[in-house]
Each structure stands twice: as structure tokens, then as C-alpha cells.
Scaffold this motif. Structure first.
Motif, PDB file in Angstrom:
ATOM      1  N   SER A   1     -11.282 -51.360 -33.147  1.00 41.19           N
ATOM      2  CA  SER A   1     -11.742 -51.183 -31.772  1.00 41.19           C
ATOM      3  C   SER A   1     -12.255 -49.761 -31.605  1.00 41.19           C
ATOM      4  O   SER A   1     -11.673 -48.821 -32.146  1.00 41.19           O
ATOM      5  CB  SER A   1     -10.594 -51.432 -30.787  1.00 41.19           C
ATOM      6  N   PRO A   2     -13.347 -49.573 -30.858  1.00 42.53           N
ATOM      7  CA  PRO A   2     -13.868 -48.217 -30.657  1.00 42.53           C
ATOM      8  C   PRO A   2     -12.897 -47.363 -29.864  1.00 42.53           C
ATOM      9  O   PRO A   2     -12.219 -47.850 -28.950  1.00 42.53           O
ATOM     10  CB  PRO A   2     -15.179 -48.446 -29.893  1.00 42.53           C
ATOM     11  N   ALA A   3     -12.832 -46.098 -30.206  1.00 36.78           N
ATOM     12  CA  ALA A   3     -11.953 -45.168 -29.500  1.00 36.78           C
ATOM     13  C   ALA A   3     -12.576 -44.668 -28.215  1.00 36.78           C
ATOM     14  O   ALA A   3     -11.875 -44.219 -27.305  1.00 36.78           O
ATOM     15  CB  ALA A   3     -11.616 -43.974 -30.398  1.00 36.78           C
ATOM     16  N   LEU A   4     -13.917 -44.721 -28.133  1.00 41.76           N
ATOM     17  CA  LEU A   4     -14.642 -44.238 -26.960  1.00 41.76           C
ATOM     18  C   LEU A   4     -15.545 -45.363 -26.453  1.00 41.76           C
ATOM     19  O   LEU A   4     -16.254 -45.995 -27.238  1.00 41.76           O
ATOM     20  CB  LEU A   4     -15.476 -43.009 -27.319  1.00 41.76           C
ATOM     21  N   LEU A   5     -15.517 -45.599 -25.156  1.00 44.72           N
ATOM     22  CA  LEU A   5     -16.332 -46.640 -24.543  1.00 44.72           C
ATOM     23  C   LEU A   5     -17.436 -46.002 -23.706  1.00 44.72           C
ATOM     24  O   LEU A   5     -17.189 -45.017 -22.999  1.00 44.72           O
ATOM     25  CB  LEU A   5     -15.475 -47.528 -23.645  1.00 44.72           C
ATOM     26  N   PRO A   6     -18.656 -46.525 -23.761  1.00 46.05           N
ATOM     27  CA  PRO A   6     -19.737 -45.962 -22.936  1.00 46.05           C
ATOM     28  C   PRO A   6     -19.375 -46.022 -21.456  1.00 46.05           C
ATOM     29  O   PRO A   6     -19.032 -47.076 -20.924  1.00 46.05           O
ATOM     30  CB  PRO A   6     -20.931 -46.870 -23.248  1.00 46.05           C
ATOM     31  N   ALA A   7     -19.434 -44.878 -20.798  1.00 46.70           N
ATOM     32  CA  ALA A   7     -19.101 -44.828 -19.373  1.00 46.70           C
ATOM     33  C   ALA A   7     -20.297 -45.268 -18.540  1.00 46.70           C
ATOM     34  O   ALA A   7     -21.453 -45.081 -18.929  1.00 46.70           O
ATOM     35  CB  ALA A   7     -18.687 -43.413 -18.985  1.00 46.70           C
ATOM     36  N   ALA A   8     -20.008 -45.859 -17.402  1.00 45.32           N
ATOM     37  CA  ALA A   8     -21.065 -46.252 -16.478  1.00 45.32           C
ATOM     38  C   ALA A   8     -21.746 -45.014 -15.907  1.00 45.32           C
ATOM     39  O   ALA A   8     -21.103 -43.968 -15.717  1.00 45.32           O
ATOM     40  CB  ALA A   8     -20.486 -47.098 -15.349  1.00 45.32           C
ATOM     41  N   PRO A   9     -23.055 -45.074 -15.628  1.00 41.36           N
ATOM     42  CA  PRO A   9     -23.751 -43.917 -15.050  1.00 41.36           C
ATOM     43  C   PRO A   9     -23.072 -43.376 -13.795  1.00 41.36           C
ATOM     44  O   PRO A   9     -23.003 -42.170 -13.585  1.00 41.36           O
ATOM     45  CB  PRO A   9     -25.150 -44.466 -14.753  1.00 41.36           C
ATOM     46  N   ALA A  10     -22.562 -44.283 -12.947  1.00 42.30           N
ATOM     47  CA  ALA A  10     -21.904 -43.830 -11.718  1.00 42.30           C
ATOM     48  C   ALA A  10     -20.641 -43.034 -12.030  1.00 42.30           C
ATOM     49  O   ALA A  10     -20.307 -42.062 -11.336  1.00 42.30           O
ATOM     50  CB  ALA A  10     -21.562 -45.034 -10.837  1.00 42.30           C
ATOM     51  N   ALA A  11     -19.926 -43.432 -13.093  1.00 46.90           N
ATOM     52  CA  ALA A  11     -18.719 -42.703 -13.473  1.00 46.90           C
ATOM     53  C   ALA A  11     -19.064 -41.314 -13.993  1.00 46.90           C
ATOM     54  O   ALA A  11     -18.361 -40.334 -13.686  1.00 46.90           O
ATOM     55  CB  ALA A  11     -17.943 -43.493 -14.528  1.00 46.90           C
ATOM     56  N   VAL A  12     -20.144 -41.203 -14.766  1.00 45.00           N
ATOM     57  CA  VAL A  12     -20.565 -39.902 -15.276  1.00 45.00           C
ATOM     58  C   VAL A  12     -20.983 -38.995 -14.119  1.00 45.00           C
ATOM     59  O   VAL A  12     -20.578 -37.826 -14.048  1.00 45.00           O
ATOM     60  CB  VAL A  12     -21.721 -40.068 -16.280  1.00 45.00           C
ATOM     61  N   SER A  13     -21.783 -39.525 -13.205  1.00 44.70           N
ATOM     62  CA  SER A  13     -22.224 -38.731 -12.055  1.00 44.70           C
ATOM     63  C   SER A  13     -21.039 -38.298 -11.200  1.00 44.70           C
ATOM     64  O   SER A  13     -20.974 -37.152 -10.734  1.00 44.70           O
ATOM     65  CB  SER A  13     -23.202 -39.547 -11.202  1.00 44.70           C
ATOM     66  N   GLY A  14     -20.083 -39.205 -10.977  1.00 41.74           N
ATOM     67  CA  GLY A  14     -18.922 -38.874 -10.166  1.00 41.74           C
ATOM     68  C   GLY A  14     -18.070 -37.799 -10.796  1.00 41.74           C
ATOM     69  O   GLY A  14     -17.588 -36.879 -10.101  1.00 41.74           O
ATOM     70  N   ALA A  15     -17.857 -37.875 -12.109  1.00 38.01           N
ATOM     71  CA  ALA A  15     -17.064 -36.857 -12.787  1.00 38.01           C
ATOM     72  C   ALA A  15     -17.767 -35.503 -12.742  1.00 38.01           C
ATOM     73  O   ALA A  15     -17.133 -34.466 -12.502  1.00 38.01           O
ATOM     74  CB  ALA A  15     -16.810 -37.277 -14.238  1.00 38.01           C
ATOM     75  N   ALA A  16     -19.094 -35.515 -12.956  1.00 40.53           N
ATOM     76  CA  ALA A  16     -19.844 -34.253 -12.913  1.00 40.53           C
ATOM     77  C   ALA A  16     -19.773 -33.626 -11.523  1.00 40.53           C
ATOM     78  O   ALA A  16     -19.605 -32.408 -11.378  1.00 40.53           O
ATOM     79  CB  ALA A  16     -21.300 -34.495 -13.316  1.00 40.53           C
ATOM     80  N   ALA A  17     -19.888 -34.449 -10.494  1.00 41.30           N
ATOM     81  CA  ALA A  17     -19.828 -33.927  -9.125  1.00 41.30           C
ATOM     82  C   ALA A  17     -18.449 -33.350  -8.814  1.00 41.30           C
ATOM     83  O   ALA A  17     -18.321 -32.306  -8.164  1.00 41.30           O
ATOM     84  CB  ALA A  17     -20.178 -35.033  -8.134  1.00 41.30           C
ATOM     85  N   ASP A  18     -17.408 -34.017  -9.289  1.00 42.51           N
ATOM     86  CA  ASP A  18     -16.053 -33.555  -9.004  1.00 42.51           C
ATOM     87  C   ASP A  18     -15.752 -32.225  -9.680  1.00 42.51           C
ATOM     88  O   ASP A  18     -15.268 -31.288  -9.040  1.00 42.51           O
ATOM     89  CB  ASP A  18     -15.043 -34.609  -9.452  1.00 42.51           C
ATOM     90  N   VAL A  19     -16.051 -32.107 -10.965  1.00 43.04           N
ATOM     91  CA  VAL A  19     -15.710 -30.865 -11.663  1.00 43.04           C
ATOM     92  C   VAL A  19     -16.617 -29.716 -11.234  1.00 43.04           C
ATOM     93  O   VAL A  19     -16.262 -28.544 -11.415  1.00 43.04           O
ATOM     94  CB  VAL A  19     -15.750 -31.047 -13.189  1.00 43.04           C
ATOM     95  N   SER A  20     -17.765 -30.026 -10.656  1.00 42.28           N
ATOM     96  CA  SER A  20     -18.643 -28.957 -10.165  1.00 42.28           C
ATOM     97  C   SER A  20     -17.970 -28.143  -9.072  1.00 42.28           C
ATOM     98  O   SER A  20     -18.334 -26.981  -8.834  1.00 42.28           O
ATOM     99  CB  SER A  20     -19.960 -29.546  -9.643  1.00 42.28           C
ATOM    100  N   THR A  21     -16.982 -28.727  -8.397  1.00 36.40           N
ATOM    101  CA  THR A  21     -16.284 -28.004  -7.321  1.00 36.40           C
ATOM    102  C   THR A  21     -15.342 -26.939  -7.856  1.00 36.40           C
ATOM    103  O   THR A  21     -14.849 -26.104  -7.083  1.00 36.40           O
ATOM    104  CB  THR A  21     -15.490 -28.987  -6.453  1.00 36.40           C
TER     105      THR A  21
END
Length: 612
Positions: free
Chosen positions: A354-374
Motif C-alpha cells: 500500500s502506498p505510504a502517501l496518498l494524493p491530496a485533494a486540491p482543496a485540502a492543499v489550498s486549505g493547508a497552505a492558507a492555514d499555515v500562512s497565518t
């Protein structure tokens, strides 16, 4: 109640008793109506009794029970000649009279109206001509039937049925021997005739996908003799289409109305593409063993795989090629066959691993980037359209002129002629920018943001953190925490900092150890910033920081110490040359600071953070 059309009233269809054998009831208690002006399509798996039902409706074999009504009158009560004028039947006929022309074959439909002589009047001939024109076969009128194609022959047989001027037409598998284009044309013709002539038209077919697209009403005969009726959409929503036709190799997709291959070894895939590329990708990946599920389809983008669903593979159509993301790797393909072959091999690997890393949804990537930008300026990563004035991050690695210009700008801002110092400070600042968003997303969201240098853009500023923006980025949801440090190291160090260090050394002669000490110091600064703004993340950030510092080329550059719980500090072993600036002095990580003085600094920082 409207009695027009064909109606089944408790019909039991089957075979009567013969030579001491009991009657065989194939279908029982059927209730349904085929209304005038509508195309009703009879579908069902092989052996469910479709032909038996049509023959019973046509009066070719008697109903064992119940009644077949045409315009409210039972079929068995209508004299044969009258029934022939009210009901036309088109069977699957391969052997037709060889000497007849198409006009003569269509003219046979007038015999119920001609009486004993069978001669056609001028009026009869006009009706035959009209019938041929109605099915777009007038140009075939004088050709021998033996010279007609299967599609042309079926049109003439429909013209023969129209020439009867019936109230209803029954057709048993009229598309059985036709190619795709002819099947579509014939069913489209029948639907048009039903509307224009107010006919009740019932057609049996095995072409389920076409039936669901063109039928006004579906009669579904399922195994066990159950007849279910409704519009194609009603039966699809009720799940009865899939229940009747799903098999070991194919399953019905209610969203598209087509059958899809059941998958083999592969997991789920998210597909994003414009126009026709989306459905083509879905079919190709399904054959390779991947499972897709559609989440949306609008004017611009086709997408399969829901945004909040875990998938093992993500594929997008990009320009003239394709990009696939699997288990932390992003692979590009020039053609769809290349992608398909790779995806088939990749699907096979899931049988054992089984893969150790799963492709994240674009919305999840955008949300994480927005959160850590704070957290702060160094963590800021805009996910937005890239406008004029922004340059790809890769330009800093590949264009020596761009990097030399940035080094000169930093030297001017610092007021020094020492280009090595300016290069050192520039590298450390960029390293801090490249560490911060992905490290913050990993710690706060268990998601690795892939800073593709071709998709991440920067903009020149006179001071402060380098602005970063991307229209969209790949990301990875973490299934195996043991892979985090390895993949983050590859994302930031291997793919970004190593090319940047080589480019800096190509512009200014500077020791690699100095640059990697700066990269380590930038990593430690990212950990400290997270600890200061998000103290609940301190332990995880410090632990990951130590893992990364133990990996080359960061190994040996310094130590991430924690003199008090929740207060990480970095002790570097190489100098960043900052002391060579006018009034520069020493930074908090400086290798030149006396150990006792460092301990005092740490103690003071801890007291200040605790409000003492």
C-alpha cells in the motif's frame, strides 16, 4: 382513464399445455402501459422472456392469463384483419423475398387494407411512398431487397409497418445486426415517428446504453419475471438497472449511463481534465484496474474522484500531456498509452504494497497552505492565479543572470560589497521560505505540499520574505508517518535547495558547508516559529526537525537543542558570515558565541516567552 395505447392487464405469458405437459408460465402478473406518442423500450438480460412477451402482445401466442389491450380492446377479441390494421409487428427477419424491391416490400404493409385482390390503389401507393419517405428510404425504393444493407433493410421493414397505418408498432431486436451509427439512427427514427404519428412504439433491444438515452419509457424485465417500468432516470435512481445487469466484468455507472469495467488490482483514482480528455482518461484507467467515481462535471472541467475521498492515484491532463501522482512521485507522460501502461504496472503493485502517501485533494492543499500562512510571512504561500510580474521559482536555479541580480540587490540592501555575504544571506532567506510552508503543512495537517519549482512563482521585493504563489499544487496525505522526513527532505532539499546551492556556487565562490549550515539554520528557524505561534505543535516540529538534520547534506551542520521543554534552539557549526556586515554582529545561532553566553541567551528567551 385513457385507454389509448398498448396495455398489459395482469398478463401471464408463456407456453400452453402440450401432450400431457403442464403450461409453462414465463412471466406472470404483468402490468404496464405503452402510451401513444412515446418510444417504449423493453430491456432485460438474456432469457428473461422479452421475445415471449412481444409475441404475446402481438397475438402470435395466447396469454395464459390476463389481457393485452390495444386502445382498450383485448387483442384476442379483435379479428385478425382488423388487428393487422391496428398493430404492426417487425421481427428480426434475415431472409426476405429475394425478388422484391424495397417499394414492393414496404407495399406488403397495405395488404390488410386491400381486401381479397391484394392490388394496391393509387391511394395505397401514395401511402407506401409516404412511409418510405418517413423513414428516409425513398431513394431505396427501386433497389432489390437483396442489395440493401442491414440498416437499409430495417428502415424498409419499418416503412412496411407504417404502411399498415397502425395505432401501435412492436419491434423485436430491430437493431440486432446494425452497426453503431445505424442503431442510433433507427431508434432515433422510431422516437420521431412515435411523436409525429402519435404511435405507441415498443422496441426490444440489448443495447442498454442507447435505450437509456433515447427511450421515453423503459420496461425492464429482470430475472424471475419481474417487470419494472418508468423513465430511464427513475429506474436508474432506483438502482434497478445495475441490479439487473451488473456482472463480474462490467458494472453500470448511473452517473454516465454506461457500463464500466470492474477494476482489478488498482485503488481509487482522481482524474481532472478538460472536455473529452476526462472520459477518455476514465476509460483508460478503468481498463488498467483503477476505480473512479465522478464528483462533478461542469462547462470547463471534468473531474472523477471526490475531493474529500482518499485516493491512491491522481491524474490530470496538462497541456499536451498527462501528469500522474502516486506514492509521493509525480510522473509526466507525453501520451495516453504511456500513462495507461504505467498505471497498469502501478495498479499491480497495490496487490502487495500500500502506498505510504496518498494524493491530496486540491482543496485540502489550498486549505493547508492558507492555514499555515497565518503563522508568519515566511509561511505564506498563495494559491491563486499567477499574474504578470511573477516568475517561476525554477528561474532562480536555471538562469544565472536572475540569481546574480538577486544577490546584487541583497548586497545593496545590506550595504556591503561582500558578494559572498549577500549570497549567503539570500540563500538562507530563500531556504527559510522553502522550508516553512511544507513543514507547517506537515505538522499542522499531516499533508506534504509539493513545491514544484515550475508551478511555484516568486516576485521580486525590496525587503521581507520572498512572495510565493501558485495556481495549484500537488500534495500528499500521510498514511505512513515513517515516510514524512524522507519525502519532505526530497521535496525541499533534493528538488529545491540542492539546485539552488549549485546555482549560487556558480555565481559566487562560496563553501558548500556554509550554505548547508544556512539551510539547517533556516530549518531550525521554521521549527522555532511554529513553536512560538502554535505551541501545541512544538514537540512534533522539533522531532521532525531533528530527523531532517540527521540526513545529508544537513548532517553535521549543527544541533537542535531544547534546554527547556517546548523551547528548541539551534547551535550551528559553521558561520554564515553575517558578522562581516557593518554592525552585523552575531546571530542567535552563531558558531562563534561563547557557550556560557549562549546559555544566558537561551534562559532569557525562555523567560521572555513565559512572560517572566
Amino acid at each position: 382513464m385513457d385507454d389509448r395505447g398498448l396495455r398489459l392487464d395482469g398478463v401471464c405469458a408463456g407456453y400452453p399445455a402440450r401432450r400431457g405437459r403442464a403450461p409453462r408460465r414465463v412471466l406472470d402478473g404483468l402490468e404496464a402501459t405503452a402510451a401513444p406518442g412515446e418510444l417504449t423500450v423493453l430491456i432485460g438480460p438474456n432469457g428473461t422472456g422479452k421475445s415471449t412477451l412481444l409475441r404475446t402482445m402481438a397475438g402470435l401466442q395466447p396469454a395464459l392469463d390476463g389481457r393485452v389491450l390495444i386502445d382498450g380492446v383485448a387483442v384476442e377479441a379483435i379479428p385478425a384483419a382488423e388487428l393487422a390494421r391496428r398493430l404492426a409487428v417487425v421481427l428480426t427477419e434475415r431472409d426476405l423475398p429475394a425478388l422484391l424491391t424495397a417499394r414492393e416490400l414496404a407495399g406488403l404493409g397495405r395488404h390488410p387494407h386491400t381486401g381479397f385482390t391484394g392490388r394496391l390503389s393509387d391511394s395505397d401507393r401514395e401511402i407506401v411512398t409516404w412511409a418510405l419517405e418517413a423513414v428516409h428510404a425513398a431513394h431505396l425504393a427501386d433497389r432489390p431487397v437483396t442489395e440493401l444493407s442491414d440498416g437499409e433493410r430495417q428502415r424498409v421493414l419499418v416503412a412496411r409497418a407504417l404502411a399498415q397505418e397502425p395505432a401501435a408498432i412492436l419491434l423485436d431486436e430491430p437493431t440486432a445486426f446494425l452497426d453503431v451509427t445505424s442503431r442510433v439512427a433507427l431508434l432515433g427514427l422510431l422516437r420521431r415517428l412515435a411523436r409525429e404519428r402519435d404511435l405507441a412504439v415498443v422496441v426490444s433491444t440489448h443495447d442498454l446504453e442507447l435505450a437509456l438515452r433515447v427511450a421515453d419509457r423503459i420496461w425492464l424485465l429482470a430475472s424471475g419475471g419481474l417487470l419494472q417500468t418508468g423513465t430511464p432516470e427513475e429506474l436508474t435512481l432506483a438502482g434497478v438497472i445495475g441490479a439487473a445487469f451488473d456482472g463480474d466484468e462490467l458494472s453500470f455507472d448511473p452517473a454516465s449511463g454506461v457500463f464500466a469495467l470492474r477494476t482489478g488490482n488498482g485503488g481509487r483514482v482522481r482524474v481532472t481534465a478538460d472536455g473529452i480528455h476526462g472520459p477518455l482518461l476514465e476509460r483508460a484507467l478503468s481498463r488498467a484496474g483503477w476505480r473512479t467515481c465522478r464528483s462533478g462535471d461542469d462547462t470547463f472541467t471534468w473531474s472523477a474522484g471526490s475531493d474529500d475521498e482518499a485516493v491512491e492515484l491522481a491524474v490530470r491532463h496538462a497541456g499536451d500531456g498527462y501528469v500522474a501522482a502516486f506514492d509521493g512521485d509525480v510522473v509526466e507522460f507525453a501520451t495516453l498509452p504511456e500513462l495507461t501502461a504505467w498505471s497498469r504496472r502501478t495498479a499491480d503493485t497495490l496487490v502487495e504494497t500500500s502506498p505510504a502517501l496518498l494524493p491530496a485533494a486540491p482543496a485540502a492543499v489550498s486549505g493547508a497552505a492558507a492555514d499555515v500562512s497565518t503563522v508568519g510571512g515566511y509561511f505564506a504561500l498563495e494559491i491563486d492565479q499567477v499574474e504578470d510580474g511573477w516568475r517561476p521559482l525554477a528561474d532562480l536555479f536555471t538562469d544565472p543572470g536572475v540569481l546574480a541580480e538577486r544577490i546584487t540587490a541583497v548586497a545593496g540592501r545590506l550595504g556591503t560589497a561582500e558578494r559572498r555575504v549577500a549570497a549567503s544571506i539570500l540563500f538562507q532567506g530563500i531556504a527559510a521560505r522553502l522550508w516553512s510552508p511544507p513543514l507547517g503543512a506537515v505538522i499542522a495537517h499531516d499533508l506534504i505540499v509539493d513545491l514544484d519549482p515550475r508551478r511555484v512563482h516568486w516576485q521580486a521585493v525590496t525587503g521581507g520574505p520572498l512572495p510565493l504563489r501558485a495556481a495549484g499544487l500537488d500534495g500528499w496525505q500521510i498514511r505512513d508517518p515513517a515516510r514524512i522526513a524522507e519525502h519532505l527532505h526530497r521535496t525541499v532539499v533534493t528538488e529545491l535547495l540542492e539546485p539552488l546551492a549549485a546555482a549560487v556556487q556558480g555565481v559566487v565562490k562560496i563553501a558548500p558547508g556554509l550554505l548547508w549550515g544556512n539551510a539547517a539554520s533556516a530549518l531550525a528557524g521554521t521549527v522555532r516559529a511554529l513553536a512560538r505561534v502554535r505551541p501545541e505543535l512544538t514537540g512534533a516540529a522539533a522531532a521532525l526537525g531533528r530527523e531532517l538534520l540527521a540526513m545529508p547534506p544537513l548532517r553535521g551542520t549543527g544541533e537542535l537543542a531544547e534546554p527547556a521543554p517546548g523551547h528548541p534552539f539551534f547551535v550551528r557549526r559553521s558561520c554564515c558570515l553575517y558578522y562581516r556586515l557593518p554592525g552585523g554582529g552575531k546571530c542567535g545561532d552563531c558558531a562563534l558565541i561563547d557557550p556560557d553566553a549562549r546559555r544566558d541567551q537561551w534562559a532569557r528567551a525562555v523567560r521572555e516567552s513565559q512572560g517572566a
